[in-house]
Design a protein around this motif. Structure first.
Motif, PDB file in Angstrom:
ATOM      1  N   ASP A   4       0.862  -1.176   0.000  1.00 38.17           N
ATOM      2  CA  ASP A   4       0.000   0.000   0.000  1.00 38.17           C
ATOM      3  C   ASP A   4       0.899   1.226   0.000  1.00 38.17           C
ATOM      4  OD1 ASP A   4      -2.090  -1.762   0.195  1.00 38.17           O
ATOM      5  OD2 ASP A   4      -2.705  -1.172   2.198  1.00 38.17           O
ATOM      6  N   LYS A  21      -5.613   4.172  10.733  1.00 41.45           N
ATOM      7  CA  LYS A  21      -6.378   3.233   9.904  1.00 41.45           C
ATOM      8  C   LYS A  21      -6.253   1.793  10.398  1.00 41.45           C
ATOM      9  CE  LYS A  21      -6.942   3.411   5.622  1.00 41.45           C
ATOM     10  NZ  LYS A  21      -7.011   3.503   4.173  1.00 41.45           N
ATOM     11  N   TYR A  22      -5.190   1.499  11.131  1.00 38.78           N
ATOM     12  CA  TYR A  22      -4.927   0.144  11.616  1.00 38.78           C
ATOM     13  C   TYR A  22      -4.731   0.162  13.134  1.00 38.78           C
ATOM     14  CZ  TYR A  22      -3.872  -0.527   6.659  1.00 38.78           C
ATOM     15  OH  TYR A  22      -3.930  -0.562   5.285  1.00 38.78           O
ATOM     16  N   ALA A  25      -3.756  -3.273  14.741  1.00 39.05           N
ATOM     17  CA  ALA A  25      -2.630  -4.003  14.159  1.00 39.05           C
ATOM     18  C   ALA A  25      -1.328  -3.702  14.899  1.00 39.05           C
ATOM     19  CB  ALA A  25      -2.475  -3.640  12.688  1.00 39.05           C
ATOM     20  N   ALA A  27       2.078  -2.671  14.443  1.00 35.04           N
ATOM     21  CA  ALA A  27       2.813  -2.003  13.370  1.00 35.04           C
ATOM     22  C   ALA A  27       4.281  -1.885  13.743  1.00 35.04           C
ATOM     23  CB  ALA A  27       2.235  -0.622  13.108  1.00 35.04           C
ATOM     24  N   ASP A  50      -1.360 -10.251  12.337  1.00 34.41           N
ATOM     25  CA  ASP A  50      -1.909  -8.984  11.863  1.00 34.41           C
ATOM     26  C   ASP A  50      -0.829  -7.911  11.782  1.00 34.41           C
ATOM     27  OD1 ASP A  50      -1.424  -8.572  14.539  1.00 34.41           O
ATOM     28  OD2 ASP A  50      -3.350  -7.643  14.964  1.00 34.41           O
ATOM     29  N   LEU A  52       2.068  -5.482  10.556  1.00 33.54           N
ATOM     30  CA  LEU A  52       2.369  -4.834   9.286  1.00 33.54           C
ATOM     31  C   LEU A  52       3.644  -4.035   9.425  1.00 33.54           C
ATOM     32  CD1 LEU A  52       1.017  -1.556   9.370  1.00 33.54           C
ATOM     33  CD2 LEU A  52      -0.894  -3.081   9.666  1.00 33.54           C
ATOM     34  N   LYS A 106       2.665  -7.498   5.176  1.00 29.74           N
ATOM     35  CA  LYS A 106       1.915  -6.342   4.678  1.00 29.74           C
ATOM     36  C   LYS A 106       2.861  -5.166   4.733  1.00 29.74           C
ATOM     37  CE  LYS A 106      -2.011  -3.802   4.175  1.00 29.74           C
ATOM     38  NZ  LYS A 106      -2.604  -3.752   2.885  1.00 29.74           N
TER      39      LYS A 106
END
Length: 168
Positions: A4, A21-22, A25, A27, A50, A52, A106
């Motif tokens: 993305d 937005k996450y 998650a 991150a 999950d 990213l 991701k």
């Protein structure tokens, strides 16, 4: 695996927007010239999770790559030589992005847009803007999701399938 892309001007809240937005998650944020994933970095290859990987300040990576590879007098070379050098440079950068896309579960790339405003006097800065823009065009064509972030607000430019693999 998916890529993305989030683009926007300097200090427009891109990272905060992406993190918002996450919210659930896990991150992992990698800054600028650090590579988000390498094929030999097994810790980077996420199991089913999950998590990213966020590659923040991607534009710094491009500038760092240029710093070590830019010929001193590129603008004085014949046009064909300039074009050949630019293609080789873009291919090298795209290979790093391909590898990161393959090895990260991701991958989210966040980058400033450098093509707006006054054209710099320095030839190196002009080449940087050109190379960054060309890479962003190629990444956007192949990304599954692309947004432009301005003042902390996202505008979806693309949401769907990739136009083609990053291997092109």
């Amino acid at each position: 695996m998916s890529l993305d892309l989030y683009l926007g001007g300097y200090a427009q809240g891109k990272l905060q927007y992406v993190l918002g937005k996450y919210p659930a998650a896990r991150a992992e944020i990698v800054e600028g010239s650090h590579l988000p994933c390498r094929g030999d970095d097994l810790a980077c290859v996420f199991e089913q999770t999950d998590a990213l990987r966020i590659w923040n300040h991607f534009h710094s990576f491009v500038r760092e790559m240029l710093k070590n590879r830019l010929p001193e007098h590129l603008s004085k070379l014949p046009y064909r030589e300039q074009e050949k050098w630019e293609d080789l440079f873009l291919d090298e950068c795209l290979e790093v992005i391909r590898q990161a896309d393959r090895t990260c579960g991701k991958l989210i790339v966040i980058s400033d847009i450098a093509g707006n405003g006054i054209v710099p006097l320095d030839p190196g800065d002009r080449i940087y803007r050109e190379m960054l823009g060309r890479l962003q065009v190629r990444m956007a064509a192949r990304a599954g999701h692309v947004e432009l972030v301005t003042a902390g607000l996202g505008q979806v430019l693309k949401d769907g399938e990739r136009n083609g693999p990053l291997e092109d």
